[in-house]
Enzyme design. Structure first.
Site, PDB file in Angstrom:
ATOM      1  N   LYS A  75       4.120 -13.615   6.447  1.00  0.00           N
ATOM      2  CA  LYS A  75       4.317 -14.697   5.472  1.00  0.00           C
ATOM      3  C   LYS A  75       5.824 -14.870   5.246  1.00  0.00           C
ATOM      4  O   LYS A  75       6.316 -14.935   4.113  1.00  0.00           O
ATOM      5  CB  LYS A  75       3.577 -14.379   4.165  1.00  0.00           C
ATOM      6  CG  LYS A  75       3.476 -15.558   3.200  1.00  0.00           C
ATOM      7  CD  LYS A  75       2.579 -16.666   3.689  1.00  0.00           C
ATOM      8  CE  LYS A  75       2.452 -17.768   2.644  1.00  0.00           C
ATOM      9  NZ  LYS A  75       1.661 -18.920   3.137  1.00  0.00           N
ATOM     10  N   ASP A 119      -1.960 -17.135   6.520  1.00  0.00           N
ATOM     11  CA  ASP A 119      -3.060 -18.006   6.129  1.00  0.00           C
ATOM     12  C   ASP A 119      -3.522 -18.873   7.296  1.00  0.00           C
ATOM     13  O   ASP A 119      -4.734 -19.066   7.504  1.00  0.00           O
ATOM     14  CB  ASP A 119      -2.682 -18.870   4.909  1.00  0.00           C
ATOM     15  CG  ASP A 119      -1.263 -19.397   4.967  1.00  0.00           C
ATOM     16  OD1 ASP A 119      -0.513 -19.033   5.878  1.00  0.00           O
ATOM     17  OD2 ASP A 119      -0.891 -20.189   4.069  1.00  0.00           O
ATOM     18  N   TYR A 174       0.807  -1.211   0.000  1.00  0.00           N
ATOM     19  CA  TYR A 174       0.000   0.000   0.000  1.00  0.00           C
ATOM     20  C   TYR A 174       0.848   1.274   0.000  1.00  0.00           C
ATOM     21  O   TYR A 174       0.312   2.370   0.062  1.00  0.00           O
ATOM     22  CB  TYR A 174      -0.931   0.024   1.214  1.00  0.00           C
ATOM     23  CG  TYR A 174      -2.119  -0.908   1.113  1.00  0.00           C
ATOM     24  CD1 TYR A 174      -2.281  -1.770   0.040  1.00  0.00           C
ATOM     25  CD2 TYR A 174      -3.082  -0.922   2.099  1.00  0.00           C
ATOM     26  CE1 TYR A 174      -3.361  -2.630  -0.040  1.00  0.00           C
ATOM     27  CE2 TYR A 174      -4.174  -1.769   2.033  1.00  0.00           C
ATOM     28  CZ  TYR A 174      -4.313  -2.621   0.956  1.00  0.00           C
ATOM     29  OH  TYR A 174      -5.398  -3.456   0.887  1.00  0.00           O
ATOM     30  N   ASP A 194      -5.192  -4.950   6.598  1.00  0.00           N
ATOM     31  CA  ASP A 194      -6.426  -4.487   5.959  1.00  0.00           C
ATOM     32  C   ASP A 194      -7.396  -5.647   5.791  1.00  0.00           C
ATOM     33  O   ASP A 194      -8.586  -5.558   6.127  1.00  0.00           O
ATOM     34  CB  ASP A 194      -6.083  -3.865   4.603  1.00  0.00           C
ATOM     35  CG  ASP A 194      -7.267  -3.172   3.963  1.00  0.00           C
ATOM     36  OD1 ASP A 194      -8.264  -2.901   4.669  1.00  0.00           O
ATOM     37  OD2 ASP A 194      -7.214  -2.895   2.749  1.00  0.00           O
TER      38      ASP A 194
END
Length: 361
Positions: A192, A226, A125, A250
């Protein structure tokens, strides 16, 4: 009594309606707020050439605290985002989103009480993008191939994902300090790092370093994003304060909102060293704008967060108690909540819901 001047940015779409409802509730609660109105939104493009005039930014800088209604963000083209522009210009590096179960709101769980702390300035972002077919994109594709970093298809648009030591340390330290101040027990860092070793891997390494500074006071764990999402759906009560890079934050904050009843009751804040801007998490919903159908709860709860920030905790507490009372009674709830609960009862209008809140106050 000390009074606070706050910049109010009504926004567009349903923003002016939810902002007006919020003002009515704060007035009824006796909040010592004086408003300075500043505009932002798509409706300014013709007159100002931008949805975010410099005068609005200056108003926020002057008063240091603002609350805004939702603002429409074009999809795919046009001005990137008023929200992103405000965060970058004012260096609002923290996005704070509490998620608390509300009786009668149609949430999937009754005991959710967790806070998402999202880094607000870096990651995908950051807005560092190269348009498909541009000379810059071609140069970057060639550079990556020459350095052996990987083959990018020539017809690609490209976004860069920067994550810094400074940005990571700031957001993780904020999460731990927030946990201490609020009597929370645990911070979970989400990443991640198993795949993106030089960006998310850096975030995780810094998070672990910061966690050592709070050892014995606040528990710490980390989760791959995840797996975190799966565990959140299975049992959200296992999480307390969750800190994430920008993009994951987000997505996760909307996921959490779904667990407690939806975006209509999800408040948020953007906080930096000098300024704070409070806002509902949901969008501008132009399809119902001007119809007196919008749910102003998220905007009102965001205002309660703002009152906490200003030291007006007693007033904020009374507003939250009134909201819980109206939801628990269930007689004056807007259409989104009726849908979430599967109720066939008539939906209350924005005005009727606000009137019920004021009566509860």
């Amino acid at each position: 009594m000390l009074r606070h001047t706050v910049t109010l940015i009504p926004g567009d779409g349903i923003g002016p309606e939810t902002s007006a409802a919020m003002q009515r509730v704060l007035e009824a609660a006796g909040a010592p707020i004086d408003w300075e109105i500043a505009e932002a939104g798509a409706h300014l493009m013709e007159s100002e050439g931008t949805p975010l005039p410099q005068s609005t930014i200056e108003a926020v800088k002057k008063n240091k605290v603002a609350i805004k209604g939702p603002v429409t963000t074009p999809v795919g083209t046009g001005f990137r985002s008023v929200n992103v522009a405000l965060r970058k210009t004012l260096e609002l590096y923290v996005n704070l989103r509490p998620n608390i179960s509300m009786p009668g709101a149609g949430g999937r769980y009754d005991d959710v009480d967790l806070v998402i702390v999202r880094e607000n300035s870096e990651d995908l972002y950051a807005g560092i993008e190269f348009e498909q077919g541009s000379e810059d994109a071609s140069e970057l594709i060639s550079f990556c191939a020459e350095k052996g970093a990987g083959i990018i298809p020539l017809d690609s648009g490209i976004s860069i994902k920067p994550i810094s030591i400074t940005g990571s340390r700031n957001i993780v330290k904020y999460a731990f300090d927030y946990a201490l101040a609020q009597g929370r027990k645990k911070v979970t860092a989400v990443h991640k790092a198993n795949i993106m070793k030089h960006s998310d891997g850096l975030f995780l390494r810094v998070a672990r370093e910061v966690a050592k500074e709070y050892e014995g006071r606040i528990a710490f764990e980390d989760k791959i994003v995840d797996a975190f999402c799966m565990n959140m759906v299975i049992d959200p009560s296992q999480f307390d304060v969750v800190v994430l890079p920008n993009l994951y934050g987000d997505i996760a904050s909307d996921l959490c909102a779904g667990l407690v009843g939806g975006l209509g009751i999800a408040p948020g804040a953007n906080i930096g060293k000098d300024y704070a801007v409070f806002e509902a998490v949901h969008g501008s919903a132009p399809d119902i704008a001007g119809q007196d159908k919008a749910n102003p709860t998220a905007e009102i709860l965001s205002a309660a967060m703002m009152l906490d920030h200003l030291g007006e905790r007693e007033c904020a507490g009374r507003i939250r108690a009134a909201i819980r009372e109206v939801y628990a009674q269930g007689d004056h709830l807007t259409g989104d909540i009726r849908w979430a609960t599967g109720s066939s009862a008539p939906a209350a209008s924005t005005t009727e819901f606000t009137d019920a809140l004021i009566a509860a106050l």
